[in-house]
Design a protein around this motif. Structure first.
Motif, PDB file in Angstrom:
ATOM      1  N   PRO A   1       0.814  -1.221   0.000  1.00  0.00           N
ATOM      2  CA  PRO A   1       0.000   0.000   0.000  1.00  0.00           C
ATOM      3  C   PRO A   1       0.843   1.263   0.000  1.00  0.00           C
ATOM      4  CG  PRO A   1      -0.012  -1.032   2.166  1.00  0.00           C
ATOM      5  CD  PRO A   1       0.711  -1.973   1.254  1.00  0.00           C
ATOM      6  N   GLY A   2       0.159   2.355  -0.240  1.00  0.00           N
ATOM      7  CA  GLY A   2       0.844   3.660  -0.281  1.00  0.00           C
ATOM      8  C   GLY A   2       1.187   4.011  -1.724  1.00  0.00           C
ATOM      9  N   PRO A   3       1.858   5.139  -1.917  1.00  0.00           N
ATOM     10  CA  PRO A   3       2.214   5.540  -3.277  1.00  0.00           C
ATOM     11  C   PRO A   3       3.199   4.533  -3.867  1.00  0.00           C
ATOM     12  CG  PRO A   3       2.708   7.281  -1.654  1.00  0.00           C
ATOM     13  CD  PRO A   3       2.319   6.072  -0.885  1.00  0.00           C
ATOM     14  N   PRO A   4       3.211   4.348  -5.191  1.00  0.00           N
ATOM     15  CA  PRO A   4       4.182   3.432  -5.811  1.00  0.00           C
ATOM     16  C   PRO A   4       5.601   3.808  -5.407  1.00  0.00           C
ATOM     17  CG  PRO A   4       2.623   4.256  -7.441  1.00  0.00           C
ATOM     18  CD  PRO A   4       2.366   5.011  -6.177  1.00  0.00           C
ATOM     19  N   ARG A   5       6.471   2.781  -5.214  1.00  0.00           N
ATOM     20  CA  ARG A   5       7.833   3.038  -4.728  1.00  0.00           C
ATOM     21  C   ARG A   5       8.805   3.456  -5.833  1.00  0.00           C
ATOM     22  NH1 ARG A   5       7.613   0.034   0.378  1.00  0.00           N
ATOM     23  NH2 ARG A   5       5.431   0.437   0.884  1.00  0.00           N
ATOM     24  N   GLY A   6       8.307   3.780  -6.991  1.00  0.00           N
ATOM     25  CA  GLY A   6       9.212   4.192  -8.068  1.00  0.00           C
ATOM     26  C   GLY A   6       8.439   4.481  -9.330  1.00  0.00           C
ATOM     27  N   PRO A   7       9.147   4.951 -10.370  1.00  0.00           N
ATOM     28  CA  PRO A   7       8.460   5.381 -11.590  1.00  0.00           C
ATOM     29  C   PRO A   7       7.929   4.227 -12.448  1.00  0.00           C
ATOM     30  CG  PRO A   7      10.845   5.564 -11.842  1.00  0.00           C
ATOM     31  CD  PRO A   7      10.595   5.162 -10.425  1.00  0.00           C
ATOM     32  N   GLU A   8       8.331   2.980 -12.135  1.00  0.00           N
ATOM     33  CA  GLU A   8       7.929   1.881 -13.027  1.00  0.00           C
ATOM     34  C   GLU A   8       6.422   1.660 -13.063  1.00  0.00           C
ATOM     35  OE1 GLU A   8      10.713   1.951 -11.553  1.00  0.00           O
ATOM     36  OE2 GLU A   8      12.083   1.619 -13.235  1.00  0.00           O
ATOM     37  N   ALA A   9       5.708   2.128 -12.019  1.00  0.00           N
ATOM     38  CA  ALA A   9       4.242   2.000 -12.062  1.00  0.00           C
ATOM     39  C   ALA A   9       3.705   2.721 -13.296  1.00  0.00           C
ATOM     40  CB  ALA A   9       3.622   2.577 -10.794  1.00  0.00           C
ATOM     41  N   GLY A  10       4.431   3.746 -13.737  1.00  0.00           N
ATOM     42  CA  GLY A  10       4.003   4.517 -14.900  1.00  0.00           C
ATOM     43  C   GLY A  10       4.122   3.757 -16.200  1.00  0.00           C
ATOM     44  N   ARG A  11       4.750   2.586 -16.165  1.00  0.00           N
ATOM     45  CA  ARG A  11       4.834   1.779 -17.379  1.00  0.00           C
ATOM     46  C   ARG A  11       3.531   1.039 -17.662  1.00  0.00           C
ATOM     47  NH1 ARG A  11       9.823   0.809 -19.479  1.00  0.00           N
ATOM     48  NH2 ARG A  11      11.626   1.533 -18.303  1.00  0.00           N
ATOM     49  N   LEU A  12       2.635   1.066 -16.666  1.00  0.00           N
ATOM     50  CA  LEU A  12       1.345   0.394 -16.851  1.00  0.00           C
ATOM     51  C   LEU A  12       0.252   1.430 -17.071  1.00  0.00           C
ATOM     52  CD1 LEU A  12       1.680  -2.206 -13.975  1.00  0.00           C
ATOM     53  CD2 LEU A  12       1.574  -2.698 -16.407  1.00  0.00           C
ATOM     54  N   GLN A  13      -0.764   1.028 -17.791  1.00  0.00           N
ATOM     55  CA  GLN A  13      -1.885   1.927 -18.037  1.00  0.00           C
ATOM     56  C   GLN A  13      -2.511   2.312 -16.695  1.00  0.00           C
ATOM     57  OE1 GLN A  13      -1.397  -1.049 -19.280  1.00  0.00           O
ATOM     58  NE2 GLN A  13      -2.008  -1.245 -21.407  1.00  0.00           N
TER      59      GLN A  13
ATOM     60  N   PRO B   1      -7.752  -5.533   3.179  1.00  0.00           N
ATOM     61  CA  PRO B   1      -8.068  -4.430   4.099  1.00  0.00           C
ATOM     62  C   PRO B   1      -6.973  -3.364   4.119  1.00  0.00           C
ATOM     63  CG  PRO B   1      -7.410  -6.382   5.345  1.00  0.00           C
ATOM     64  CD  PRO B   1      -7.428  -6.781   3.897  1.00  0.00           C
ATOM     65  N   GLU B   2      -6.882  -2.636   3.052  1.00  0.00           N
ATOM     66  CA  GLU B   2      -5.980  -1.489   2.951  1.00  0.00           C
ATOM     67  C   GLU B   2      -6.797  -0.279   2.534  1.00  0.00           C
ATOM     68  OE1 GLU B   2      -3.025  -1.475   3.943  1.00  0.00           O
ATOM     69  OE2 GLU B   2      -2.219  -3.491   3.719  1.00  0.00           O
ATOM     70  N   PRO B   3      -6.597   0.868   3.190  1.00  0.00           N
ATOM     71  CA  PRO B   3      -5.706   1.053   4.322  1.00  0.00           C
ATOM     72  C   PRO B   3      -6.221   0.324   5.557  1.00  0.00           C
ATOM     73  CG  PRO B   3      -6.961   3.054   3.915  1.00  0.00           C
ATOM     74  CD  PRO B   3      -7.291   2.119   2.799  1.00  0.00           C
ATOM     75  N   MET B   4      -5.267  -0.171   6.354  1.00  0.00           N
ATOM     76  CA  MET B   4      -5.644  -0.898   7.572  1.00  0.00           C
ATOM     77  C   MET B   4      -6.387  -0.009   8.556  1.00  0.00           C
ATOM     78  SD  MET B   4      -4.843  -4.240   7.941  1.00  0.00           S
ATOM     79  CE  MET B   4      -4.167  -4.715   9.538  1.00  0.00           C
TER      80      MET B   4
ATOM     81  N   GLU C   1      -4.513   3.297  -0.954  1.00  0.00           N
ATOM     82  CA  GLU C   1      -4.066   4.550  -0.340  1.00  0.00           C
ATOM     83  C   GLU C   1      -3.429   4.261   1.019  1.00  0.00           C
ATOM     84  OE1 GLU C   1      -7.149   3.878  -1.242  1.00  0.00           O
ATOM     85  OE2 GLU C   1      -7.819   5.333  -2.732  1.00  0.00           O
ATOM     86  N   SER C   2      -2.564   5.170   1.468  1.00  0.00           N
ATOM     87  CA  SER C   2      -1.961   5.020   2.797  1.00  0.00           C
ATOM     88  C   SER C   2      -3.014   5.219   3.880  1.00  0.00           C
ATOM     89  CB  SER C   2      -0.864   6.056   3.036  1.00  0.00           C
ATOM     90  OG  SER C   2      -0.019   6.119   1.953  1.00  0.00           O
ATOM     91  N   ASP C   3      -3.997   6.065   3.595  1.00  0.00           N
ATOM     92  CA  ASP C   3      -5.048   6.297   4.592  1.00  0.00           C
ATOM     93  C   ASP C   3      -6.324   6.735   3.868  1.00  0.00           C
ATOM     94  OD1 ASP C   3      -6.298   6.412   6.991  1.00  0.00           O
ATOM     95  OD2 ASP C   3      -5.045   7.992   7.838  1.00  0.00           O
ATOM     96  N   PHE C   4      -7.418   6.716   4.599  1.00  0.00           N
ATOM     97  CA  PHE C   4      -8.692   7.142   4.016  1.00  0.00           C
ATOM     98  C   PHE C   4      -8.752   8.658   3.887  1.00  0.00           C
ATOM     99  CE2 PHE C   4     -10.223   2.990   5.521  1.00  0.00           C
ATOM    100  CZ  PHE C   4     -10.808   2.563   4.340  1.00  0.00           C
TER     101      PHE C   4
END
Ligand code: SF4
Length: 365
Positions: free
Chosen positions: A44-56, A224-227, A340-343
């Motif tokens: 969970p949380g924001p992607p840890r790097g730019p590679e998420a941008g390689r996906l639609q 169950p994220e965010p926890m 998301e990291s939180d609601f």
């Protein structure tokens, strides 16, 4: 914390570690081969790097975050990665992780048939399980003996049986949801005996009289994220009396009678008796009946449907779920997230308002 645990498992017990993508896989095989399964639900949380941008942008956050996590070296402590055939997105990730994520270690696949098992699909999934064991052996571990497999099946049966007892007596457990689900979810990476010991610790806390005073609710969904969902529910005056999260309650198998003379056949039987899940089968009637049974057992006054945005298999069921609960007069709240990291404040308010409606005499009737 996970990294330190994995390193300790490897150095102290000589285990290999394999990162496992959601949802279903024969974990007994990994246990029998002394391989630690470390599940990757995002993270969970924001992607840890730019590679998420390689996906639609319309690919779910589970897969986008997993690609970014792997590419940023987050899974480097593992010796391999296992990609079950959960959906097209996880299947695609099996190719993208080496291509775009720089994953240089073995990538294992486990293809499971969809729909109720027939003779042909039983033979197919058995062959897939044997093939998975053979491919895991390339890590330098011995293929499982029948006895090791039987022991692993017994161990995981014991874990599931204990989870079912805890679920049945949730109201009698003086532990808040956040702590309870933290323990349940530690099974995503702990060695099974460690997980079992933690579950036994929590079982010792069971009381003879109800400990939960809030409004009982039921949650069905993916992970169950965010926890913090559990804190928000608790602060609003409710508790989770039962769950059908794909990551948690849905993966607990209630089968008790199992013939272990042929442990591979027993694994197929277990797969066949797993709780209904849209990543297993598109048949909705058995799933609805299963959810009704849980809701009745736990006495839930309302249901939260908590899904991941862009999750094709799960979202396919949502209209049927909503119609079904609506037709039975069961109050429901639909939540959709992206790890998301939180609601957001708005989501918190919706949960609070929903639980407030459940506390009204009309709803309780
Ligand atoms: S959230 Fe849905 S689409 Fe994404 S990996 Fe899980 S099952 Fe597949």
């Amino acid at each position: 914390m996970r990294k330190a645990y994995i390193e300790e498992q490897k150095s102290r017990h000589g285990r290999k570690a394999v990162v496992v993508l959601p949802v279903h896989y024969p974990r007994e095989i990994l246990t029998a081969m002394n391989v630690l399964a470390v599940e990757l639900w995002g993270p969970p949380g924001p992607p840890r790097g730019p590679e998420a941008g390689r996906l639609q942008t319309y690919v779910c956050a589970v897969v986008r975050n997993a690609l970014a996590f792997i590419a940023s070296g987050g899974a480097d402590v593992a010796d391999g990665a296992l990609f079950p055939h959960t959906c097209d997105s996880v299947q695609g990730l099996a190719t993208l992780a080496p291509d775009f994520g720089g994953w240089k270690k073995p990538a294992f696949r486990f293809i499971h048939p969809k729909g109720p098992l027939r003779a042909s699909s039983r033979a197919f999934i058995r062959a897939e399980m044997v093939a998975l064991a053979q491919s895991l052996a390339t890590l330098g571990v011995a293929p499982p003996t029948d006895d090791a497999l039987r022991d692993a099946i017994r161990l995981h049966r014991e874990i599931d049986a204990l989870k079912l007892r805890l679920a049945d007596r949730r109201a009698y457990l003086p532990v808040n949801d956040a702590d309870y689900y933290r323990v349940l979810r530690r099974g995503e990476f702990l060695w099974p005996t460690d997980h079992l010991n933690e579950l036994r610790d929590i079982e010792r806390k069971l009381l003879d009289t109800p400990a939960q005073k809030g409004i009982p609710i039921f949650i069905t969904g993916y992970v169950p994220e965010p926890m913090s969902i559990f804190d928000v529910v608790a602060e609003a005056g409710a508790y989770v009396a039962g769950d059908d999260y794909a990551a948690v309650g849905r993966r607990v198998n209630s089968r008790t009678e199992l013939d272990l003379s042929d442990p591979w056949a027993a694994l197929v039987d277990l797969y066949d008796s797993a709780s209904p899940c849209p990543t297993h089968s598109a048949e909705q009637a058995p799933r609805l009946a299963h959810l009704d049974a849980i809701m009745q057992r736990c006495g839930a006054r309302g249901v939260i449907i908590h899904e991941q945005k862009f999750c094709e298999p799960q979202l396919f069921d949502v209209p049927a779920l909503r119609r079904h609960f609506g037709a039975h007069g069961i109050p429901q709240l639909y939540l959709e997230g992206e790890l998301e990291s939180d609601f957001s404040g708005q989501a918190r308010t919706r949960i609070e308002a929903f639980i407030e409606t459940l506390s009204s005499p009309r709803s309780a009737a």
